[in-house]
Design an enzyme around this catalytic site. Sequence first.
Site, short mmCIF file in Angstrom:
data_model
loop_
_atom_site.label_atom_id
_atom_site.label_comp_id
_atom_site.label_asym_id
_atom_site.label_seq_id
_atom_site.Cartn_x
_atom_site.Cartn_y
_atom_site.Cartn_z
CB CYS A 26 74.40 -100.48 8.83
SG CYS A 26 72.99 -100.15 10.08
CG HIS A 70 66.78 -94.19 7.50
ND1 HIS A 70 66.22 -94.18 6.26
CD2 HIS A 70 66.78 -95.57 7.54
CE1 HIS A 70 65.84 -95.14 5.53
NE2 HIS A 70 66.26 -96.10 6.03
CD GLU A 72 67.83 -89.43 6.99
OE1 GLU A 72 67.41 -89.54 5.83
OE2 GLU A 72 69.07 -90.09 7.44
CB CYS A 98 64.28 -92.77 2.55
SG CYS A 98 63.50 -92.55 4.26
CB CYS A 101 64.26 -89.78 6.66
SG CYS A 101 64.65 -91.07 7.32
CE1 TYR A 119 67.91 -95.32 -0.26
CE2 TYR A 119 65.78 -94.29 -0.75
CZ TYR A 119 66.33 -95.47 -0.26
OH TYR A 119 65.67 -96.54 0.09
#
Length: 141
Positions: A26, A70, A72, A98, A101, A119
């Site tokens: 990413c 993600h 996690e 988030c 998650c 975040y």
Amino acid sequence: MTEQKQRRYDIAYLKMAKEWAKLSHCKRRQVGALIVKGKMIISDGYNGTPTGFENVCEDDDNTTKWYVLHAEANAILKVASSTQSCEGATLYITMSPCKECSKLIHQSGIKRLVYAEAYKDDSGLKFLEKAGIELVNIDQY
């Protein structure tokens, strides 16, 4: 374990998660995660596309593709396909989770979360706090 010794381990595992994040393809953000249980790393993960998809996380507008997993979530899914269990484990992650998650973290049995960067949306952290999961923020390591 003493508080000072625990902090040393927490910092060491966060540094490892940061290294793991570098494996992500990413471009916008690289996130790494480790799950530790009984002083042993039982899983790892970084953000990226599902197995079998091209390793491109963003579209032409530099927006993250909806199916990117993600870090996690990847780490928890690895445990789910093994003989291990997250019950009572600690999740080390370079960025706080988030809200989606956070549900996975709670349901997986993880009891402690150590994260570095916060975040932008803290509803995931608020959910985990309500669920009784110990939250530790170490942003200087």
